[in-house]
Design an enzyme around this catalytic site. Structure first.
Site, mmCIF file in Angstrom:
data_model
loop_
_atom_site.group_PDB
_atom_site.id
_atom_site.type_symbol
_atom_site.label_atom_id
_atom_site.label_comp_id
_atom_site.label_asym_id
_atom_site.label_seq_id
_atom_site.Cartn_x
_atom_site.Cartn_y
_atom_site.Cartn_z
ATOM 1 N N SER A 1 -24.459 -6.845 -6.283
ATOM 2 C CA SER A 1 -24.969 -7.447 -5.182
ATOM 3 C C SER A 1 -26.572 -8.245 -5.399
ATOM 4 O O SER A 1 -26.963 -8.966 -4.574
ATOM 5 C CB SER A 1 -25.336 -6.200 -4.533
ATOM 6 O OG SER A 1 -26.350 -5.177 -4.972
ATOM 7 N N LYS B 1 -20.608 -3.822 5.949
ATOM 8 C CA LYS B 1 -20.829 -5.395 5.683
ATOM 9 C C LYS B 1 -20.125 -6.396 6.295
ATOM 10 O O LYS B 1 -20.275 -6.407 7.687
ATOM 11 C CB LYS B 1 -20.936 -5.415 4.313
ATOM 12 C CG LYS B 1 -22.001 -4.476 3.365
ATOM 13 C CD LYS B 1 -22.198 -4.689 2.020
ATOM 14 C CE LYS B 1 -23.501 -4.201 1.414
ATOM 15 N NZ LYS B 1 -23.235 -3.007 0.753
ATOM 16 N N HIS C 1 -19.212 -5.689 -1.508
ATOM 17 C CA HIS C 1 -19.604 -7.233 -1.215
ATOM 18 C C HIS C 1 -18.376 -8.214 -1.208
ATOM 19 O O HIS C 1 -18.714 -9.338 -1.681
ATOM 20 C CB HIS C 1 -20.618 -7.829 -2.372
ATOM 21 C CG HIS C 1 -22.156 -6.923 -1.715
ATOM 22 N ND1 HIS C 1 -22.777 -7.573 -0.676
ATOM 23 C CD2 HIS C 1 -23.014 -6.083 -2.253
ATOM 24 C CE1 HIS C 1 -23.931 -6.958 -0.584
ATOM 25 N NE2 HIS C 1 -23.898 -6.169 -1.479
#
Ligand code: PLP
Length: 396
Positions: free
Chosen positions: A176, A235, A204
């Site tokens: 990240s 996310k 991610h």
């Protein structure tokens, strides 16, 4: 606290008074007035956080299923809605089953100690997410940290742990703070050769990396080589909250029996489940979102590179602009915010000392003009070479 402040690493929270989206209003610390800002630091990769259909689905689920379950899953906290979400995630990722958690932090916290004992070994990348580090600490298995993305060190680690009953390699799919992808082809190859399991935390990546947004295993075409995927609903998939572990049905069945954050923490709330289901549907229905994100990302990366910024290569929407010095980074981020570009300086302990950076995250919901504005302001405020900038404050 004094030490943290003096080191320049004190984190201030700023209140946003709008939904999460590319254009937000942030309350200014000094004046107390809201400032319109271009948001460049959310994990809202697909722009689903304020999507009307996601909001409607969440409201609908809340009306039909209530606000909360007031129970863990195994007592009276499982609705058909939870099972439906688990099944949809499994279908999307091509796995046998999926188990939901309150967060991906919990999914990682409840994974390793459940599956592994003192006879086993975990091989973990040194830059793995904090929740993997903590999850690994909870397990009684032997721990071997390998150098970041260093496949020969991983191989060495596998050789050192030959005598272990189960060897498990765990890695972030995307790291990240740098936006680099794990070398899954090599990790899976080594795991196959040495008979180890592979766990990928794809927080991610789920929803937008890979041709169909199925994450890094799909991107590399190694889906069959990955045993367990952990990821987040917080996310790209609407950004609400919640996480999961997904993999072979037997592994997931064992987690349901023994994983502590699952057994001892509340079910995810119905509106979250309803909203996440809709987000998954949109990802699959509208591949143009992934396309937009890719276009936006390459535009921003190329434009910044043209302005002289050195950006580590790759195609991920995480674009780190490493400035090094902590105070300088915090000051540059503040100046950008004052000029209407919402970014945050990342300092120790989130990144190593002396490697402070501004991390930009591109969204499918940004428009070209947003990105042009961002590039222009970056080059006005931050000197690409790290020398003091004529128009900027000294040292930035
Ligand atoms: C964000 C993130 C998490 C935490 O996810 P939550 O659902 O917010 O707890 C875990 N692992 C990685 C790699 C992440 O980036």
């Amino acid at each position: 606290m004094k030490e943290i402040r003096e080191a320049g690493t004190w984190k201030e929270e700023r209140s946003i008074i709008t939904p999460q989206r590319p254009h937000i209003e942030v309350v200014d610390g000094e004046s107390g007035l809201p400032r319109p800002s271009l948001n460049l630091c959310a994990n809202n990769y697909l722009g689903l956080a304020d999507h009307p259909e996601v909001i409607d689905a969440a409201c609908q689920a809340m009306r039909e299923y209530g606000f909360g379950m007031a129970s863990v899953r195994f007592i009276c906290g499982t609705q058909d809605l939870h099972r439906k979400l688990e099944e949809c995630i499994s279908k999307f990722l091509g796995t046998g089953d999926t188990i939901l958690y309150s967060s991906c932090f919990d999914a990682n916290g409840g994974l390793f100690e459940t599956l592994l004992g003192p006879a086993d070994a975990i091989l973990t990348d040194e830059l793995n997410h904090a929740s993997i580090i903590d999850g690994v600490r909870l397990a009684r298995a032997r721990r071997r940290i390998f150098k970041h993305a260093d496949m020969s060190d991983l191989r060495l680690g596998l050789d050192e742990t030959k005598d272990a009953r189960i060897r498990l390699i765990v890695t972030d799919g995307v790291f990240s703070m740098q936006g680099d992808l794990a070398n899954l082809p090599e990790i899976c190859r080594l795991a196959g050769e040495k008979g180890a399991l592979v766990v990928v935390d794809d927080s991610h990546a789920t929803g937008f990396v890979g041709p169909g947004g199925r994450g890094t295993p799909e991107h590399f075409g190694v889906q069959s080589g990955v045993d367990i995927i952990t990821s987040t609903l917080g996310k790209a998939l609407g950004g609400g909250t919640g996480g999961f572990a997904s993999g072979r049905a037997e592994i997931i069945a064992l987690l349901r029996q023994r994983s502590r954050p699952y057994l001892f923490s509340n079910s995810i709330a119905p509106p979250i489940a309803g909203g996440a289901l809709k987000a998954l549907e949109i990802v699959q229905r509208e591949p143009e979102r992934l396309e937009n994100l890719r276009r936006n990302t390459s535009f921003f990366r190329e434009a910044m590179t043209q302005r002289g910024f050195s950006i580590s290569p790759g195609g991920h929407p995480i674009v780190p602009i490493v400035l090094g010095d902590e105070k300088l980074t915090v000051r540059a981020a503040r100046e950008l915010r004052e000029r209407g570009v919402f970014v945050v300086g990342f300092t120790y302990p989130v990144v190593p000392k002396g490697k402070a950076r501004i991390r930009v995250q591109i969204s499918a919901a940004h428009i070209r003009e947003d990105l042009e504005t961002a590039v222009r302001l970056f080059s006005e405020v931050v000197s690409p070479t790290g020398q003091s900038h004529p128009s900027g404050p000294q040292g930035i």
